[in-house]
Design an enzyme around this catalytic site. Structure first.
Site, PDB file in Angstrom:
ATOM      1  N   LYS A  21       9.150   1.059   0.342  1.00 29.36           N
ATOM      2  CA  LYS A  21       8.499   1.617   1.532  1.00 29.36           C
ATOM      3  C   LYS A  21       9.481   1.663   2.707  1.00 29.36           C
ATOM      4  CE  LYS A  21       3.973   0.154  -0.079  1.00 29.36           C
ATOM      5  NZ  LYS A  21       2.940  -0.888  -0.106  1.00 29.36           N
ATOM      6  N   GLN A  31       1.382  -6.300   2.966  1.00 34.54           N
ATOM      7  CA  GLN A  31       1.585  -6.058   1.535  1.00 34.54           C
ATOM      8  C   GLN A  31       0.594  -6.882   0.719  1.00 34.54           C
ATOM      9  OE1 GLN A  31       3.591  -3.724   0.078  1.00 34.54           O
ATOM     10  NE2 GLN A  31       2.636  -4.362  -1.835  1.00 34.54           N
ATOM     11  N   ASP A  55      -2.826   1.287   6.536  1.00 38.15           N
ATOM     12  CA  ASP A  55      -3.260   1.242   5.134  1.00 38.15           C
ATOM     13  C   ASP A  55      -4.789   1.165   5.039  1.00 38.15           C
ATOM     14  OD1 ASP A  55      -2.690   1.493   2.464  1.00 38.15           O
ATOM     15  OD2 ASP A  55      -2.130  -0.599   2.145  1.00 38.15           O
TER      16      ASP A  55
END
Ligand code: NDP
Length: 265
Positions: free
Chosen positions: A35, A79, A102
Site C-alpha cells: 500500500k 491494518q 477503509d
C-alpha cells in the site's frame, strides 16, 4: 490517479495516508508495504506507524486520535487484523469519519447500511468496481457471499444489496453451503481458505469473484479461496489471484485517500 494527485498539488494539497500496523503478522507487513509503495507511485505521502503487538488498546486509540487531529493527514488506515486482545470496534471508532478511508468505523458502516455511504471498505469497493467495469449486471441477480467479516464479507454483501442483488451471506455455520453457491449468478468468496471453492460448487456461467489471498499449506505461490483451474471451466467471468481483487483493493485505497483530501479543501 497520478493526474488527480497532481491537480490537487497545484492547489497546494498533497494527499497523505497514515497506516497503523500493530504487531508483526508477516502478511500484514507485506500488505502495508504494498500500500505504501502504491501511494508513493502516485504521489500520495504515506506514513507508517508500526506498534508492538503487546501495545494496549488505549495506546492505539490514543495514536489514532492524534492522527485524526493532524491537518497534514487525510486518511487513516488500520491494518487488519488487530491483535486479539483489542476490541476492534473501539479502535475503529477512534477514526474520524472524514479520514476513515477503509470505511470500517461504526459510523461508516452504519451509513453503508442506510445506503448512503461516504467511505466503503476498499476490498468491497474494489469488487463492485470490477463488476461495474465489466458491465456485469448486479440488479436482480442472485448473489452469494461466502464470509461475513467486517472488513470483507459484510460490506460486500451490503453493497451488492444496494445495487439491488438478492444477497445470501454464508458463513461457517451455514448448512448445505454448496447448494447455495450453485444458485449464485454472482459468487463472492471471502472464506480465508486456500482453493476452498471448486468448479463443482459453481453454477455454469456464474461470475466468480475471489477475494482470498492465502499461503498454500505446502508453501509456494499465494492462492485464492477459489480453485482457479476447475472454477474457470464453469465461470463466465472469474478474478485471478494474484492480480484480481488485491490490486483493486489498493487502487480503491488510493481513490479514497484522494477523495478525503478533496473533501478537506
Ligand atoms: P475472516 O477469517 O475474518 O472471515 C472468514 C469468513 O469465512 C468468516 O465469516 C467465516 O465464518 C467464514 N467461513 C470460515 N470457514 C467457513 C466454511 N467452512 N464455510 C463457510 N464459511 C466459512 O477472513 P477475512 O474476511 O478477513 O478474509 C477473507 C479472505 O479475503 C482471506 O483469504 C483474506 O486473505 C482475503 N482478504 C483479501 C483482501 C484483499 O485486499 N484482496 C483484504 C482482506 C482479506 P464465521 O463468521 O462463522 O467464522
Amino acid at each position: 490517479m497520478k493526474l488527480k494527485v497532481q491537480e490537487l498539488g497545484k492547489k497546494g494539497i498533497v494527499p497523505s495516508l497514515a497506516a497503523v500496523l500493530v504487531g508483526d503478522d508477516p502478511s500484514s507487513i507485506v500488505y502495508v508495504n504494498m500500500k505504501r509503495k502504491a501511494c508513493e507511485e502516485v504521489g500520495i505521502i504515506s506514513h507508517l506507524y508500526h506498534l508492538p503487538s503487546l501495545s494496549s488498546e488505549e495506546e492505539v486509540v490514543e495514536l489514532i486520535k492524534r492522527l485524526g487531529e493532524r491537518e497534514d493527514i487525510n486518511g487513516i488506515l488500520i491494518q487488519h487484523p488487530l491483535p486479539p486482545h483489542m476490541d476492534e470496534m473501539s479502535v475503529f471508532s477512534a477514526i474520524p469519519p472524514e479520514k476513515d478511508v477503509d470505511g470500517l468505523s461504526p459510523l461508516s458502516l452504519g451509513k453503508l447500511v442506510f445506503g448512503r455511504p461516504t467511505f466503503v471498505s476498499c476490498t468491497a469497493l474494489g469488487v463492485i468496481e470490477l463488476l461495474n467495469h465489466y458491465n456485469i449486471q448486479i440488479e436482480g441477480k442472485e448473489a452469494v457471499v461466502i464470509g461475513r467479516s467486517i472488513i470483507v464479507g459484510k460490506p460486500i454483501a451490503l453493497l451488492l444489496l444496494q445495487y439491488n442483488a438478492t444477497v445470501t451471506i454464508c458463513h461457517s455455520r451455514t448448512q448445505n453451503l454448496w447448494e447455495k453457491t450453485k444458485q449464485a449468478d454472482i459468487l463472492v468468496v471471502a472464506v480465508g481458505k486456500a482453493e476452498y471453492v471448486r468448479g463443482e460448487h459453481i453454477k455454469e456461467g456464474a461470475v466468480v469473484v475471489d477475494c482470498g489471498y492465502n499461503r498454500p499449506p505446502g508453501g509456494g505461490k499465494n492462492v485464492g479461496d477459489v480453485h482457479f483451474p476447475s472454477a474457470q471451466e464453469k465461470a463466465s467471468y472469474i478474478t485471478p489471484v494474484p492480480g484480481g481483487v488485491g490490486p483493486m483493493t489498493i487502487a480503491m485505497l488510493l481513490k479514497n485517500t484522494v477523495k478525503s483530501a478533496e473533501v478537506s479543501i
